[in-house]
Scaffold this motif. Structure first.
Motif, PDB file in Angstrom:
ATOM      1  N   HIS A 114       0.832  -1.207   0.000  1.00  0.00           N
ATOM      2  CA  HIS A 114       0.000   0.000   0.000  1.00  0.00           C
ATOM      3  C   HIS A 114       0.869   1.261   0.000  1.00  0.00           C
ATOM      4  O   HIS A 114       0.581   2.231  -0.725  1.00  0.00           O
ATOM      5  CB  HIS A 114      -0.927   0.003   1.217  1.00  0.00           C
ATOM      6  N   ASN A 115       1.931   1.271   0.803  1.00  0.00           N
ATOM      7  CA  ASN A 115       2.815   2.436   0.860  1.00  0.00           C
ATOM      8  C   ASN A 115       3.542   2.639  -0.466  1.00  0.00           C
ATOM      9  O   ASN A 115       3.718   3.776  -0.927  1.00  0.00           O
ATOM     10  CB  ASN A 115       3.836   2.271   1.990  1.00  0.00           C
ATOM     11  N   PHE A 116       3.957   1.553  -1.082  1.00  0.00           N
ATOM     12  CA  PHE A 116       4.652   1.650  -2.358  1.00  0.00           C
ATOM     13  C   PHE A 116       3.736   2.199  -3.449  1.00  0.00           C
ATOM     14  O   PHE A 116       4.142   3.045  -4.258  1.00  0.00           O
ATOM     15  CB  PHE A 116       5.198   0.281  -2.759  1.00  0.00           C
ATOM     16  N   LEU A 117       2.503   1.726  -3.473  1.00  0.00           N
ATOM     17  CA  LEU A 117       1.565   2.150  -4.527  1.00  0.00           C
ATOM     18  C   LEU A 117       0.969   3.527  -4.275  1.00  0.00           C
ATOM     19  O   LEU A 117       0.263   4.056  -5.143  1.00  0.00           O
ATOM     20  CB  LEU A 117       0.445   1.117  -4.659  1.00  0.00           C
ATOM     21  N   ALA A 118       1.232   4.129  -3.121  1.00  0.00           N
ATOM     22  CA  ALA A 118       0.720   5.478  -2.856  1.00  0.00           C
ATOM     23  C   ALA A 118       1.263   6.472  -3.879  1.00  0.00           C
ATOM     24  O   ALA A 118       0.588   7.456  -4.227  1.00  0.00           O
ATOM     25  CB  ALA A 118       1.104   5.911  -1.438  1.00  0.00           C
ATOM     26  N   GLY A 119       2.462   6.230  -4.388  1.00  0.00           N
ATOM     27  CA  GLY A 119       3.030   7.112  -5.409  1.00  0.00           C
ATOM     28  C   GLY A 119       2.399   6.939  -6.774  1.00  0.00           C
ATOM     29  O   GLY A 119       2.735   7.684  -7.708  1.00  0.00           O
ATOM     30  N   ALA A 123      -3.924  11.162  -7.743  1.00  0.00           N
ATOM     31  CA  ALA A 123      -3.445  12.471  -7.298  1.00  0.00           C
ATOM     32  C   ALA A 123      -1.944  12.616  -7.514  1.00  0.00           C
ATOM     33  O   ALA A 123      -1.457  13.682  -7.915  1.00  0.00           O
ATOM     34  CB  ALA A 123      -3.780  12.670  -5.821  1.00  0.00           C
ATOM     35  N   ALA A 124      -1.192  11.534  -7.250  1.00  0.00           N
ATOM     36  CA  ALA A 124       0.259  11.587  -7.423  1.00  0.00           C
ATOM     37  C   ALA A 124       0.659  11.628  -8.891  1.00  0.00           C
ATOM     38  O   ALA A 124       1.757  12.086  -9.228  1.00  0.00           O
ATOM     39  CB  ALA A 124       0.907  10.386  -6.740  1.00  0.00           C
ATOM     40  N   GLN A 125      -0.242  11.175  -9.771  1.00  0.00           N
ATOM     41  CA  GLN A 125       0.068  11.119 -11.200  1.00  0.00           C
ATOM     42  C   GLN A 125      -0.569  12.255 -12.000  1.00  0.00           C
ATOM     43  O   GLN A 125      -0.559  12.220 -13.233  1.00  0.00           O
ATOM     44  CB  GLN A 125      -0.417   9.781 -11.767  1.00  0.00           C
ATOM     45  N   GLN A 126      -1.086  13.261 -11.319  1.00  0.00           N
ATOM     46  CA  GLN A 126      -1.837  14.303 -12.021  1.00  0.00           C
ATOM     47  C   GLN A 126      -0.976  15.143 -12.959  1.00  0.00           C
ATOM     48  O   GLN A 126      -1.489  15.760 -13.909  1.00  0.00           O
ATOM     49  CB  GLN A 126      -2.528  15.215 -11.002  1.00  0.00           C
ATOM     50  N   LYS A 153       1.313   8.494 -17.529  1.00  0.00           N
ATOM     51  CA  LYS A 153       0.701   8.073 -16.271  1.00  0.00           C
ATOM     52  C   LYS A 153       0.763   6.564 -16.102  1.00  0.00           C
ATOM     53  O   LYS A 153       0.636   5.800 -17.053  1.00  0.00           O
ATOM     54  CB  LYS A 153      -0.763   8.508 -16.209  1.00  0.00           C
ATOM     55  N   PHE A 154       0.964   6.177 -14.850  1.00  0.00           N
ATOM     56  CA  PHE A 154       0.746   4.783 -14.461  1.00  0.00           C
ATOM     57  C   PHE A 154       0.050   4.831 -13.109  1.00  0.00           C
ATOM     58  O   PHE A 154       0.634   5.268 -12.118  1.00  0.00           O
ATOM     59  CB  PHE A 154       2.048   3.990 -14.356  1.00  0.00           C
ATOM     60  N   THR A 155      -1.201   4.392 -13.082  1.00  0.00           N
ATOM     61  CA  THR A 155      -1.996   4.475 -11.858  1.00  0.00           C
ATOM     62  C   THR A 155      -2.298   3.074 -11.326  1.00  0.00           C
ATOM     63  O   THR A 155      -2.233   2.079 -12.055  1.00  0.00           O
ATOM     64  CB  THR A 155      -3.315   5.224 -12.113  1.00  0.00           C
TER      65      THR A 155
END
Length: 295
Positions: A114-119, A123-126, A153-155
């Motif tokens: 979960h922490n790794f995918l937070a990036g 919002a992080a990929q805007q 983007k990679f979400t």
């Protein structure tokens, strides 16, 4: 001889030292007159000014030869390294073991994902753009804002069942865990010209399970489909040119890992310009790890 052997008292020595520090008869300070101290000081000031100027000129000349967007020297690797999440290291590399019946053994693994995918959240990929082309994304000019280049983007939703959105436990609770594979960045590296690189995971040595029966081939669900890294994420132009770049990911959901048996798994990157047979670097082009799921 008697005069030479005569010992001086402490007061005499102090008086001589004071006379050396300041001689009122000649006007000398520490053995030199004021004018000579001025000339010596000017000499050293000029000397260090010249030395500083030469050093600054050398640094300036060196910086003029460097490209701020492309490193002159890179690791002489044929292929990028490959990393795995969650990453739990044992004595001999990646070693992951947990019990599905005891959530305390896999909660930290899930938190790591979960922490790794937070990036990779929307919002992080805007600041990145949506890319649909399946070709390499060559950018000759700096067309993005602030004299940069665009990044695709990679979400997290691209990882579907391994995104943590559908199943917050990433399959660890049911004994079908998800692992996320990432290629390290190499500036201007193209893994392939036409075919997208893909991940292939398998048992390193199938052998037999604890009941003595042959272990069947590893069954894997890949996300994105077919376990491919789309070519539009390549090449990477460096942190200065692409400050918002995010590495593309592939998630591998392992479906038939035998219970209570330690297995060795290898995930390779299959691409035209990626090799995974370097005996000196076990993480070049592939990642190997041990996995034991208890019940």
């Amino acid at each position: 001889m008697a005069a030479l052997q005569e010992k001086k008292s402490c007061s005499q020595r102090m008086e001589e030292f004071q006379h050396y520090c300041w001689n009122p008869d000649t006007g000398q300070l520490l053995g030199r007159t004021l004018s000579r101290w001025v000339w010596i000081s000017l000499y050293y000031v000029a000397f260090y000014v010249v030395m500083t100027g030469l050093f600054a000129l050398c640094i300036y000349s060196l910086m003029c030869t460097l490209d701020p967007y492309t490193p002159d020297y890179q690791d002489q690797l044929k292929s990028p390294g490959v990393t795995l999440r969650p990453d739990v290291y044992g004595e001999k590399g990646l070693d992951i073991s947990y019990n599905v019946s005891d959530n305390r053994t896999w909660t930290d693994l899930v938190h790591t994902l979960h922490n790794f995918l937070a990036g990779y959240s929307p919002a992080a990929q805007q600041d990145n753009i949506n890319c649909t082309s399946e070709k390499v994304f060559i950018q000759e000019s700096f067309s993005a804002p602030n004299h940069t280049k665009f990044s695709c983007k990679f979400t997290t939703d691209m990882l579907h069942n391994c995104s943590g959105l559908v199943d917050p436990s990433f399959g660890f609770e049911e004994g079908k865990p998800c692992f996320i594979i990432k290629m390290n960045r190499i500036v201007r590296f193209l893994p392939s010209n036409k075919t997208a690189p893909r991940v292939d995971c398998a048992f390193l040595d199938r052998g037999q399970d604890r009941h003595g029966t042959d272990v069947p081939p590893l069954q894997v669900e890949y996300y994105p489909p077919n376990g491919t890294f789309s070519l539009h994420y390549f090449p990477y132009y460096g942190k200065k040119a692409q400050p918002h770049y995010s590495n593309p990911l592939v998630a591998a959901k392992l479906l038939n890992v035998p219970w209570n048996t330690e297995v060795d798994i290898v995930c390779k990157i299959l691409a035209e310009h990626v090799t995974f047979d370097n005996p000196h670097d076990p993480f070049e082009g592939k990642v190997e790890f041990k996995l034991k799921i208890q019940k």
